[in-house]
Design a protein around this motif. Structure first.
Motif, PDB file in Angstrom:
ATOM      1  N   LEU A 154       0.602  -1.287   0.008  1.00  0.00           N
ATOM      2  CA  LEU A 154      -0.052   0.046  -0.037  1.00  0.00           C
ATOM      3  C   LEU A 154       0.756   1.046   0.069  1.00  0.00           C
ATOM      4  O   LEU A 154       0.326   2.221  -0.444  1.00  0.00           O
ATOM      5  N   LEU A 155       1.950   1.222   0.438  1.00  0.00           N
ATOM      6  CA  LEU A 155       3.017   2.131   0.355  1.00  0.00           C
ATOM      7  C   LEU A 155       3.973   2.252  -0.932  1.00  0.00           C
ATOM      8  O   LEU A 155       5.088   2.847  -0.892  1.00  0.00           O
ATOM      9  N   LYS A 156       3.503   1.994  -2.053  1.00  0.00           N
ATOM     10  CA  LYS A 156       4.020   1.875  -3.202  1.00  0.00           C
ATOM     11  C   LYS A 156       4.366   3.287  -3.373  1.00  0.00           C
ATOM     12  O   LYS A 156       3.684   4.312  -2.915  1.00  0.00           O
ATOM     13  N   GLU A 157       5.173   3.809  -4.588  1.00  0.00           N
ATOM     14  CA  GLU A 157       5.400   5.102  -4.848  1.00  0.00           C
ATOM     15  C   GLU A 157       4.185   5.626  -5.406  1.00  0.00           C
ATOM     16  O   GLU A 157       3.307   5.100  -6.070  1.00  0.00           O
ATOM     17  N   GLY A 158       3.897   6.960  -4.743  1.00  0.00           N
ATOM     18  CA  GLY A 158       2.600   7.566  -4.907  1.00  0.00           C
ATOM     19  C   GLY A 158       1.503   7.271  -3.674  1.00  0.00           C
ATOM     20  O   GLY A 158       0.409   7.715  -3.731  1.00  0.00           O
ATOM     21  N   GLY A 159       1.660   6.127  -3.137  1.00  0.00           N
ATOM     22  CA  GLY A 159       0.804   5.768  -2.106  1.00  0.00           C
ATOM     23  C   GLY A 159      -0.199   5.333  -2.695  1.00  0.00           C
ATOM     24  O   GLY A 159      -0.758   4.809  -3.830  1.00  0.00           O
ATOM     25  N   THR A 160      -1.265   4.915  -1.922  1.00  0.00           N
ATOM     26  CA  THR A 160      -2.708   4.249  -2.078  1.00  0.00           C
ATOM     27  C   THR A 160      -3.852   5.434  -1.338  1.00  0.00           C
ATOM     28  O   THR A 160      -3.452   6.183  -0.670  1.00  0.00           O
ATOM     29  N   SER A 161      -4.831   4.851  -1.721  1.00  0.00           N
ATOM     30  CA  SER A 161      -5.785   5.698  -0.688  1.00  0.00           C
ATOM     31  C   SER A 161      -7.254   4.617  -0.240  1.00  0.00           C
ATOM     32  O   SER A 161      -7.296   3.634  -0.804  1.00  0.00           O
ATOM     33  N   LEU A 162      -7.943   5.182   0.676  1.00  0.00           N
ATOM     34  CA  LEU A 162      -9.066   4.461   1.225  1.00  0.00           C
ATOM     35  C   LEU A 162     -10.238   5.419   0.535  1.00  0.00           C
ATOM     36  O   LEU A 162     -10.211   6.428   0.920  1.00  0.00           O
ATOM     37  N   VAL A 163     -11.200   4.764  -0.088  1.00  0.00           N
ATOM     38  CA  VAL A 163     -12.417   5.524  -0.468  1.00  0.00           C
ATOM     39  C   VAL A 163     -13.936   4.979  -0.033  1.00  0.00           C
ATOM     40  O   VAL A 163     -13.806   3.630  -0.057  1.00  0.00           O
ATOM     41  N   ILE A 164     -14.580   5.718   0.709  1.00  0.00           N
ATOM     42  CA  ILE A 164     -15.897   5.589   1.203  1.00  0.00           C
ATOM     43  C   ILE A 164     -16.958   5.766  -0.029  1.00  0.00           C
ATOM     44  O   ILE A 164     -16.817   6.857  -0.581  1.00  0.00           O
ATOM     45  N   HIS A 165     -17.782   5.049  -0.237  1.00  0.00           N
ATOM     46  CA  HIS A 165     -18.803   5.346  -1.331  1.00  0.00           C
ATOM     47  C   HIS A 165     -20.133   5.749  -0.749  1.00  0.00           C
ATOM     48  O   HIS A 165     -20.377   5.126   0.400  1.00  0.00           O
ATOM     49  N   ALA A 166     -21.074   6.151  -1.588  1.00  0.00           N
ATOM     50  CA  ALA A 166     -22.338   6.600  -0.905  1.00  0.00           C
ATOM     51  C   ALA A 166     -23.286   5.388  -0.635  1.00  0.00           C
ATOM     52  O   ALA A 166     -24.387   5.340  -0.062  1.00  0.00           O
ATOM     53  N   GLU A 167     -23.215   4.419  -1.514  1.00  0.00           N
ATOM     54  CA  GLU A 167     -24.086   3.356  -1.712  1.00  0.00           C
ATOM     55  C   GLU A 167     -23.424   1.837  -1.344  1.00  0.00           C
ATOM     56  O   GLU A 167     -22.343   1.745  -1.200  1.00  0.00           O
ATOM     57  N   ALA A 168     -24.120   1.101  -1.016  1.00  0.00           N
ATOM     58  CA  ALA A 168     -23.584  -0.807  -0.813  1.00  0.00           C
ATOM     59  C   ALA A 168     -22.829  -1.132  -1.873  1.00  0.00           C
ATOM     60  O   ALA A 168     -23.276  -0.695  -3.222  1.00  0.00           O
ATOM     61  N   ASP A 169     -21.934  -2.076  -1.788  1.00  0.00           N
ATOM     62  CA  ASP A 169     -21.306  -2.698  -3.001  1.00  0.00           C
ATOM     63  C   ASP A 169     -21.933  -3.965  -2.951  1.00  0.00           C
ATOM     64  O   ASP A 169     -22.175  -4.634  -2.076  1.00  0.00           O
ATOM     65  N   ASP A 170     -22.194  -4.324  -4.368  1.00  0.00           N
ATOM     66  CA  ASP A 170     -23.064  -5.824  -4.633  1.00  0.00           C
ATOM     67  C   ASP A 170     -22.035  -6.802  -4.739  1.00  0.00           C
ATOM     68  O   ASP A 170     -22.365  -7.817  -4.866  1.00  0.00           O
TER      69      ASP A 170
END
Length: 189
Positions: A154-170
């Motif tokens: 997750l600490l690759k060059e440029g990093g990563t991110s955690l994203v929360i969405h408005a709806e449920a994931d199917d």
């Protein structure tokens, strides 16, 4: 000394060497074992922001013997289920967080636990917000690491991110499980 005696002496020396090394901690070379990280990694805590830049919570990432523990505490959500994923780019530009890119997917799989061709390394179970719009959850993601310079980091060059969405994931539809708009984001660096 005859040949039989030489072989016996060599065997005895080899046995002594092997027994002497039995309980020693020998250095490991080559590829890092997933079960035992080569370097101790301190936990990373990062703020989760909303589309206006306000803090809506925190996410903490802790390296385990195999994988990463993700602890999320968040508020200001609509009650119910929300998709939550690790994304490939360490950017959280307001208001839509499209800068986070696609899901973290170093193995080039399809989306979701229920997809026969899935899942992305960054796919997580849904986050459930209570009636007051808060959620507290812990995930263990065995497909990623916080160790730098290794595959699936997750600490690759440029990093990563955690994203929360408005709806449920199917849990099966590409590319993001029909989980709607990106409403929260945290940079992982």
């Amino acid at each position: 000394m005859n040949r039989k005696n030489i072989v016996s002496v060599l065997f005895a020396v080899l046995l002594i060497i092997l027994v002497g090394c039995e309980d020693k901690d020998l250095p490991v070379t080559g590829a890092m074992s997933e079960e035992s990280p080569a370097v101790k990694v301190e936990p990373i805590t990062t703020d989760i922001i909303d589309g206006q830049g306000g803090k809506m919570g925190t996410a903490t990432f802790t390296q385990l013997a195999k994988g990463v523990q993700v602890d999320v505490k968040v508020s200001g959500l609509k009650p119910g289920m929300h998709g939550i994923h690790i994304h490939e780019t360490g950017k959280c530009e307001k208001p839509d967080f499209k800068s986070a890119g696609s899901h973290f997917n170093p193995t080039m799989k399809e989306h979701g636990y229920d997809n026969p061709n899935g899942e992305h390394a960054g796919d997580l179970a849904n986050l459930v917000a209570g009636p007051n719009g808060t959620a507290e959850v812990q995930f263990v993601v065995t497909t990623v690491t916080l160790n730098k310079g290794v595959p699936h980091s997750l600490l690759k060059e440029g990093g990563t991110s955690l994203v929360i969405h408005a709806e449920a994931d199917d849990m099966h539809t590409n590319p993001a499980g029909n989980s709607g708009d990106r409403i929260g984001c945290a940079v992982i660096k």
